[in-house]
Design a protein around this motif. Structure first.
Motif, PDB file in Angstrom:
ATOM      1  N   SER A 217     -98.212 -28.027   2.830  1.00  0.00           N
ATOM      2  CA  SER A 217     -99.072 -26.940   3.065  1.00  0.00           C
ATOM      3  C   SER A 217     -99.690 -26.206   1.869  1.00  0.00           C
ATOM      4  CB  SER A 217     -98.468 -26.216   4.239  1.00  0.00           C
ATOM      5  OG  SER A 217     -97.247 -25.515   3.497  1.00  0.00           O
ATOM      6  N   LEU A 218    -100.676 -25.425   2.302  1.00  0.00           N
ATOM      7  CA  LEU A 218    -101.176 -24.282   1.282  1.00  0.00           C
ATOM      8  C   LEU A 218    -101.098 -23.219   1.793  1.00  0.00           C
ATOM      9  CD1 LEU A 218    -104.304 -26.859   0.461  1.00  0.00           C
ATOM     10  CD2 LEU A 218    -101.930 -26.490  -0.797  1.00  0.00           C
TER      11      LEU A 218
ATOM     12  N   ALA B  55    -106.250 -21.715  -3.490  1.00  0.00           N
ATOM     13  CA  ALA B  55    -105.892 -23.252  -3.188  1.00  0.00           C
ATOM     14  C   ALA B  55    -107.240 -23.719  -2.106  1.00  0.00           C
ATOM     15  CB  ALA B  55    -104.659 -23.632  -2.712  1.00  0.00           C
TER      16      ALA B  55
ATOM     17  N   VAL C  93    -102.031 -32.967   1.570  1.00  0.00           N
ATOM     18  CA  VAL C  93    -102.150 -32.355   0.473  1.00  0.00           C
ATOM     19  C   VAL C  93    -102.055 -33.058  -0.629  1.00  0.00           C
ATOM     20  CG1 VAL C  93    -101.336 -30.291  -0.773  1.00  0.00           C
ATOM     21  CG2 VAL C  93    -101.254 -29.917   1.569  1.00  0.00           C
TER      22      VAL C  93
ATOM     23  N   VAL D  72     -99.060 -23.421  -4.851  1.00  0.00           N
ATOM     24  CA  VAL D  72    -100.299 -23.980  -5.258  1.00  0.00           C
ATOM     25  C   VAL D  72    -101.310 -22.762  -5.662  1.00  0.00           C
ATOM     26  CG1 VAL D  72    -102.277 -25.533  -4.953  1.00  0.00           C
ATOM     27  CG2 VAL D  72     -99.810 -26.170  -4.145  1.00  0.00           C
TER      28      VAL D  72
END
Length: 480
Positions: free
Chosen positions: A66-67, A74, A226, A450
């Motif tokens: 996940s971001l 990101a 991702v 990220v």
């Protein structure tokens, strides 16, 4: 040594092909389309800790899945490289904490575990612990002047149970670290800012949660994983003429009269690559080795940055065996003494993952915190067995049969932001700034997620392009 390779135009070498390196290369080309950019990655793949692997015939994330979308970097990167239509929100964010033998809902609005409302933590915390949380106490000296460990500060103000049952599992999930050693200033900058004024720890959590909630969901994913992101960035770089090399282990870095020489390969058969500027997008240890001849202070500081090793076990099990299990997963406080530190029900959290197979679903378990390497010395089969046993115990179901499994080990993958880390990073950058055309980037500096890594890459790329803009063009070249 063979004659150095000849390049034309301003040449930037990026050492490291993870998200930081790939993004730095992209940013350089955005600012200087005429530049020649070479990305050198020592492994056999790009992407660093973003990775997909086949499990039960379907490619799924075995690294970050996940971001953080509350920060824009990101998500913006995904959009820049053509992935806008692949962005997706979690189907559920209903996470739990496995504590005292039961799963308890994670309080909805927290900042790295510090709850907005004491009542929302009841159940996870005992009545006495809730009352202690309500009794927010001042720090003995008022506002903080110097950095302090998260656990020391939050425990003194809100009680040790908040640290043990809420903060520790969140820090373990993000940093694979411990509240007793991680920096308040580096890992919780919003709380640090309030702490310097002696303000309440609860108020900024409420404000942050409210603002983030109005803007966008706090997390985002990518349909397909991702791990697709580095592939998208790499493809964008290739279409713009960047040189992407795998298996290119950088052994040395040398100053030249016009810039830098990057030495690739073994001592017996080295290759020299001339560059006007270099970005070191590497973990702290290899960055330290390359910097040592040129920036001794920065190299020594980076050599002292501890890293944590982790492992992700991805399981494919029959859908029917977990039919009654709800939520997105759970976190585990270290005080519980479990082997698993977190679990994600990928098939519940991400709709695209849940729809991969009519009969089989994917879930994953995470292992490993700083200075707990013994857990990771178990072989793959043992880690899979532990994952099945502890997940089934947490969910109160019979151990599901394993259709397929994958064990991904991340050795030294997460830098530990110890007390004083912000000052350490500032000192590293100050020392490196004495070296024209050299920049550093990656998870060591401004955050391990990220978005923070992308931001560090943007900063490094800006430094490179500023430097190149000051150079006189070679005969026949266009100005940078």
């Amino acid at each position: 040594m063979p004659h150095p390779a000849v390049t034309t135009g301003p040449h930037v070498a990026v050492v490291g092909g993870g998200v930081a390196g790939l993004t730095a290369a992209l940013d350089v080309l955005d600012a200087l389309p005429s530049a020649t950019v070479t990305v050198l990655e020592g492994a056999d793949r790009f992407g660093g800790k973003l990775r997909r692997e086949p499990v039960a015939g379907h490619r799924v994330d075995v690294g970050a899945e996940s971001l953080l979308a509350a920060r824009p970097e990101a998500v913006t990167l995904v959009e820049r490289v053509g992935g806008r239509d692949l962005l997706t929100a979690p189907a559920t964010t209903s996470a739990s904490v496995w504590s005292r033998g039961s799963l308890h809902p994670l309080p909805r609005a927290t900042l790295m575990g510090v709850p907005t409302d004491a009542e929302g933590a009841r159940g996870l915390l005992t009545d006495d612990e809730v009352e202690r949380l309500r009794d927010e106490r001042p720090w003995p000296t008022g506002g903080l002047v110097e950095d302090v460990a998260v656990g020391e500060y939050v425990g003194a103000r809100l009680g040790g149970a908040v640290v043990d049952r809420l903060v520790e599992p969140l820090l373990g999930g993000v940093y694979a670290g411990h509240a007793s050693r991680l920096s308040l200033r580096a890992t919780m900058p919003l709380l640090w800012e309030r702490a310097t004024r002696g303000a309440s720890l609860v108020e900024p959590v409420t404000a942050a949660a409210s603002v983030a909630g109005r803007q966008r969901p706090p997390f985002a994913g990518i349909v397909g994983g991702v791990g697709l992101l580095p592939d998208l960035v790499a493809e964008s770089l290739r279409t713009r003429g960047a040189r992407l090399r795998l298996g290119a282990v950088v052994r040395g870095l040398e100053r030249t009269s016009s810039g830098w020489r990057v030495v690739i390969g073994s001592a017996a058969s080295p290759e020299a690559l001339e560059a006007d500027a270099v970005v070191l997008a590497l973990p702290p240890a290899p960055a330290s080795r390359l910097l040592a001849p040129h920036a001794a202070a920065a190299a020594a500081l980076l050599a002292d940055v501890e890293t944590a090793s982790t492992a992700v076990v991805t399981l494919a099990v029959p859908r029917a065996s977990v039919a009654g299990v709800e939520g997105s997963g759970f976190l585990v406080p270290p005080v519980e003494g479990r082997t698993v530190k977190a679990a994600t029900l990928s098939f519940r959290k991400w709709a695209w993952t849940g729809s991969l197979d009519a009969d089989v679903v994917h879930l994953r378990a995470s292992f490993g915190r700083a200075r707990e390497e013994a857990v990771l010395q178990r072989d793959d089969a043992d880690l899979v067995a532990v994952a099945v046993a502890e997940l089934s115990q947490a969910f109160g179901i019979a151990p599901p049969p394993v259709v397929d499994a994958h064990v991904q080990r991340w050795g030294g993958g997460l830098p530990q932001y110890a007390v004083g880390h912000v000052d350490t990073v500032a000192a590293v950058r100050a020392d490196v700034a004495r070296l024209p055309g050299l920049e550093v980037a990656g998870a060591t500096y401004d955050g391990v997620g990220v978005p923070a890594v992308v931001a560090s890459a943007a900063r490094a790329a800006a430094g490179v392009t500023t430097h190149l803009s000051t150079l006189a063009p070679r005969p026949g070249e266009q100005p940078a």
